[in-house]
Design a protein around this motif. Structure first.
Motif, short mmCIF file in Angstrom:
data_model
loop_
_atom_site.label_atom_id
_atom_site.label_comp_id
_atom_site.label_asym_id
_atom_site.label_seq_id
_atom_site.Cartn_x
_atom_site.Cartn_y
_atom_site.Cartn_z
N ILE A 39 0.85 -1.20 0.00
CA ILE A 39 0.00 0.00 0.00
C ILE A 39 0.88 1.24 0.00
N ALA A 86 -6.50 3.07 -1.32
CA ALA A 86 -6.45 1.93 -0.40
C ALA A 86 -7.57 1.94 0.62
N THR A 87 -8.34 3.02 0.70
CA THR A 87 -9.49 3.03 1.60
C THR A 87 -10.71 2.39 0.96
N VAL A 108 -2.58 9.57 4.69
CA VAL A 108 -4.02 9.34 4.63
C VAL A 108 -4.63 10.45 5.49
N GLN A 114 -8.01 6.49 7.56
CA GLN A 114 -7.01 5.51 8.00
C GLN A 114 -7.70 4.24 8.49
N LEU A 117 -8.84 2.27 5.62
CA LEU A 117 -7.71 1.55 5.04
C LEU A 117 -7.43 0.27 5.83
N THR A 121 -7.71 -3.42 4.29
CA THR A 121 -6.56 -4.31 4.37
C THR A 121 -6.97 -5.65 4.95
#
Length: 187
Positions: A39, A86-87, A108, A114, A117, A121
């Motif tokens: 990421i 990535a969120t 972020v 965050q 994210l 993940t």
């Protein structure tokens, strides 16, 4: 990122520090598996180190120019570069054996993003997989490097709880003078 920060993150000096010391220490004892997600690779200094150590590497980068440059540079290798956020990742559930992130969480822009994210993940990680990485904490030099950048430092004192709230079965955070590392595991 501001121009100076962008230059530094693409410098040989940063590459030597990241690849020669930070990454080996952060990933010591971790089996990354066969299909790794990175990421926020930025210009790809971490990508260069990782791709020599894993079978398949997918790197997701939100910055259009950085993603395009990295795509060109990684053509014909074991790296797939995705321009994306990535969120909200355009990736299937449980697709990766491990997920890594190096010195980018503070870019972020909000704690809520965050946390998104972290949840994403967890979603794309296989059971038993690890999410690990490192980030920096503010000091005078950090503030100078990040003038005019989007930045939201992560409080390492709350990170373990945030990772557990995102669904990880276990999480540990270790602090150092100018930053912290974490390891979280999915079931």
């Amino acid at each position: 990122m501001n121009l100076f920060h962008r230059w530094y993150c693409n410098s040989d000096r940063w590459a030597r520090r990241l690849q020669g010391s930070y990454m080996p220490a952060v990933l010591q004892g971790i089996d990354l598996g066969d299909d790794v997600l990175e990421i926020g690779p930025g210009p790809g200094m971490s990508t260069d180190w990782l791709r020599a150590r894993v079978a398949r590497l997918t790197s997701i980068e939100i910055d259009r120019r950085l993603a395009a440059a990295l795509t060109t540079r990684m053509a014909g290798t074991n790296v797939t570069v995705i321009e994306g956020d990535a969120t909200s990742m355009p990736l299937p559930d449980a697709a990766f054996s491990s997920v890594v992130s190096f010195t980018m969480l503070h870019h972020v822009p909000t704690p809520e993003l965050q946390d998104a994210l972290f949840r994403e993940t967890h979603r794309v990680l296989r059971d038993g997989g690890a999410f690990t990485g490192m980030d920096s904490t503010p000091n005078l030099v950090w503030n100078i490097y990040h003038v005019f950048d989007d930045r939201m430092p992560v409080d390492p004192g709350t990170l373990e709880q945030r990772l557990l709230a995102a669904g990880f079965a276990s999480a540990t955070v270790r602090t150092a003078a100018n930053g912290f590392t974490w390891r979280a595991r999915k079931r």
